[in-house]
Design a protein around this motif. Structure first.
Motif, PDB file in Angstrom:
ATOM      1  N   GLN A  27       0.659  -1.139   0.044  1.00 55.12           N
ATOM      2  CA  GLN A  27      -0.377  -0.047   0.236  1.00 55.12           C
ATOM      3  C   GLN A  27       0.772   1.358   0.082  1.00 55.12           C
ATOM      4  N   HIS A  28       0.754   2.175  -0.554  1.00 55.79           N
ATOM      5  CA  HIS A  28       1.141   3.430  -0.934  1.00 55.79           C
ATOM      6  C   HIS A  28       0.290   4.607  -0.361  1.00 55.79           C
ATOM      7  N   GLY A  29       0.272   5.410   0.607  1.00 57.90           N
ATOM      8  CA  GLY A  29      -0.915   5.987   1.258  1.00 57.90           C
ATOM      9  C   GLY A  29      -1.571   5.538   1.535  1.00 57.90           C
ATOM     10  N   ALA A  30      -2.241   6.013   1.991  1.00 60.65           N
ATOM     11  CA  ALA A  30      -4.333   5.919   2.319  1.00 60.65           C
ATOM     12  C   ALA A  30      -5.182   4.581   1.989  1.00 60.65           C
ATOM     13  N   ALA A  31      -5.204   4.206   2.568  1.00 60.69           N
ATOM     14  CA  ALA A  31      -6.093   2.712   1.764  1.00 60.69           C
ATOM     15  C   ALA A  31      -6.930   3.264   1.832  1.00 60.69           C
ATOM     16  N   CYS A  32      -7.944   3.851   3.606  1.00 59.49           N
ATOM     17  CA  CYS A  32      -9.043   4.963   3.068  1.00 59.49           C
ATOM     18  C   CYS A  32      -9.375   5.649   2.532  1.00 59.49           C
ATOM     19  N   HIS A  33     -10.805   5.376   2.255  1.00 56.62           N
ATOM     20  CA  HIS A  33     -11.165   7.058   1.238  1.00 56.62           C
ATOM     21  C   HIS A  33     -11.660   8.216   2.391  1.00 56.62           C
ATOM     22  N   THR A  34     -10.549   8.187   3.781  1.00 50.45           N
ATOM     23  CA  THR A  34     -11.113   8.818   4.221  1.00 50.45           C
ATOM     24  C   THR A  34      -9.679   9.699   4.835  1.00 50.45           C
ATOM     25  N   GLY A  35      -8.956   9.354   4.462  1.00 52.15           N
ATOM     26  CA  GLY A  35      -7.206   9.315   4.432  1.00 52.15           C
ATOM     27  C   GLY A  35      -6.828   8.486   5.334  1.00 52.15           C
ATOM     28  N   THR A  36      -7.437   7.796   6.154  1.00 52.60           N
ATOM     29  CA  THR A  36      -6.278   7.506   6.747  1.00 52.60           C
ATOM     30  C   THR A  36      -5.600   5.957   6.758  1.00 52.60           C
ATOM     31  N   ARG A  37      -4.860   5.681   7.418  1.00 53.49           N
ATOM     32  CA  ARG A  37      -4.235   4.122   6.421  1.00 53.49           C
ATOM     33  C   ARG A  37      -4.557   2.491   6.549  1.00 53.49           C
ATOM     34  N   SER A  38      -5.813   2.385   7.206  1.00 47.00           N
ATOM     35  CA  SER A  38      -6.415   1.411   7.091  1.00 47.00           C
ATOM     36  C   SER A  38      -8.254   2.321   7.543  1.00 47.00           C
ATOM     37  N   CYS A  39      -9.318   1.691   6.679  1.00 43.29           N
ATOM     38  CA  CYS A  39     -10.180   1.918   7.337  1.00 43.29           C
ATOM     39  C   CYS A  39     -10.417   1.072   8.921  1.00 43.29           C
ATOM     40  N   PHE A  40     -10.006   0.568   9.112  1.00 37.21           N
ATOM     41  CA  PHE A  40     -10.259   0.337  11.127  1.00 37.21           C
ATOM     42  C   PHE A  40      -9.370   1.520  11.926  1.00 37.21           C
ATOM     43  N   ASP A  41      -8.834   2.312  11.105  1.00 37.33           N
ATOM     44  CA  ASP A  41      -8.265   3.395  12.267  1.00 37.33           C
ATOM     45  C   ASP A  41      -8.718   4.197  13.116  1.00 37.33           C
ATOM     46  N   GLY A  42      -9.294   4.072  14.514  1.00 45.57           N
ATOM     47  CA  GLY A  42      -9.105   4.602  15.061  1.00 45.57           C
ATOM     48  C   GLY A  42     -11.361   4.071  15.704  1.00 45.57           C
ATOM     49  N   ARG A  43     -11.160   3.175  15.044  1.00 51.51           N
ATOM     50  CA  ARG A  43     -12.976   2.759  15.053  1.00 51.51           C
ATOM     51  C   ARG A  43     -13.102   1.610  15.472  1.00 51.51           C
ATOM     52  N   SER A  44     -12.270   1.345  17.257  1.00 51.71           N
ATOM     53  CA  SER A  44     -12.534   0.174  18.102  1.00 51.71           C
ATOM     54  C   SER A  44     -13.811   0.617  19.132  1.00 51.71           C
ATOM     55  N   LEU A  45     -14.156  -0.773  19.119  1.00 49.72           N
ATOM     56  CA  LEU A  45     -15.503  -0.910  20.105  1.00 49.72           C
ATOM     57  C   LEU A  45     -14.866  -2.035  21.246  1.00 49.72           C
ATOM     58  N   ASP A  46     -15.415  -1.070  22.075  1.00 52.93           N
ATOM     59  CA  ASP A  46     -15.474  -1.929  23.877  1.00 52.93           C
ATOM     60  C   ASP A  46     -16.256  -3.439  23.129  1.00 52.93           C
ATOM     61  N   VAL A  47     -15.264  -4.294  23.857  1.00 51.39           N
ATOM     62  CA  VAL A  47     -16.111  -5.494  23.996  1.00 51.39           C
ATOM     63  C   VAL A  47     -15.663  -6.273  25.613  1.00 51.39           C
ATOM     64  N   VAL A  48     -16.165  -7.133  26.275  1.00 52.53           N
ATOM     65  CA  VAL A  48     -15.652  -7.938  27.358  1.00 52.53           C
ATOM     66  C   VAL A  48     -15.329  -8.719  26.285  1.00 52.53           C
ATOM     67  N   ALA A  49     -13.694  -9.263  26.865  1.00 50.59           N
ATOM     68  CA  ALA A  49     -12.384  -9.902  26.272  1.00 50.59           C
ATOM     69  C   ALA A  49     -12.488 -11.945  26.793  1.00 50.59           C
ATOM     70  N   ALA A  50     -12.851 -12.132  26.199  1.00 51.87           N
ATOM     71  CA  ALA A  50     -13.148 -13.969  26.780  1.00 51.87           C
ATOM     72  C   ALA A  50     -11.492 -14.120  27.162  1.00 51.87           C
ATOM     73  N   PRO A  51     -11.632 -14.683  28.540  1.00 55.25           N
ATOM     74  CA  PRO A  51      -9.825 -15.471  28.587  1.00 55.25           C
ATOM     75  C   PRO A  51      -9.877 -16.633  27.676  1.00 55.25           C
ATOM     76  N   SER A  52      -8.382 -16.553  27.437  1.00 53.16           N
ATOM     77  CA  SER A  52      -7.488 -17.610  27.390  1.00 53.16           C
ATOM     78  C   SER A  52      -8.381 -18.804  27.782  1.00 53.16           C
ATOM     79  N   PRO A  53      -8.181 -20.374  26.754  1.00 49.93           N
ATOM     80  CA  PRO A  53      -8.311 -21.839  27.923  1.00 49.93           C
ATOM     81  C   PRO A  53      -7.032 -21.671  27.946  1.00 49.93           C
ATOM     82  N   THR A  54      -6.527 -22.202  29.444  1.00 51.24           N
ATOM     83  CA  THR A  54      -5.619 -23.218  30.254  1.00 51.24           C
ATOM     84  C   THR A  54      -6.012 -24.456  29.167  1.00 51.24           C
ATOM     85  N   PRO A  55      -4.353 -25.139  28.777  1.00 51.19           N
ATOM     86  CA  PRO A  55      -3.387 -26.100  28.873  1.00 51.19           C
ATOM     87  C   PRO A  55      -4.280 -26.844  28.923  1.00 51.19           C
TER      88      PRO A  55
END
Length: 129
Positions: free
Chosen positions: A101-129
């Motif tokens: 990729q050369h330049g922004a990938a997103c039409h908004t001008g950001t590198r990624s279409c996913f930049d700054g668009r994180s959602l809050d979630v409850v993270a599940a714990p990793s299973p123990t082996p």
């Protein structure tokens, strides 16, 4: 088909397209990833002709669902995607497009279409082996 089958550079486009499963509109999603960092940049849509052009021209072509026309990333913005590899998933209904990729990938001008668009979630714990 096994997971993430790579379409070799120089592969016959018609053979590769024959391995893909398009939806009722003749499209499939294309997840776009920076080839070296593995950063997910965007998601676009391709039909058989867009896949064919992407495989033979070295630049990524998409089908615009809103404009109902082909668009090659970077032709108007200058933010070009050079193809490094293509792969399809185990069902053949999604492409992974690895690009330089050369330049922004997103039409908004950001590198990624996913930049700054994180959602809050409850993270599940990793299973123990």
């Amino acid at each position: 088909m096994s997971a993430d089958i790579t379409i070799p550079v120089g592969a016959d486009p018609e053979t590769a397209i024959g391995q893909l499963t398009f939806d009722a509109q003749g499209l499939l999603p294309a997840i776009v990833q920076q080839w070296d960092s593995r950063e997910v940049l965007m998601l676009g849509w391709m039909d058989a002709e867009a896949v064919r052009r992407t495989m033979t021209e070295g630049r990524v072509t998409y089908w615009s669902r809103s404009r109902q026309e082909y668009w090659r990333k970077g032709d108007t913005s200058g933010h070009v995607q050079f193809v490094r590899a293509l792969a399809y998933d185990c069902d053949g209904d999604t492409l992974l497009v690895e690009v330089d990729q050369h330049g922004a990938a997103c039409h908004t001008g950001t590198r990624s279409c996913f930049d700054g668009r994180s959602l809050d979630v409850v993270a599940a714990p990793s299973p123990t082996p």
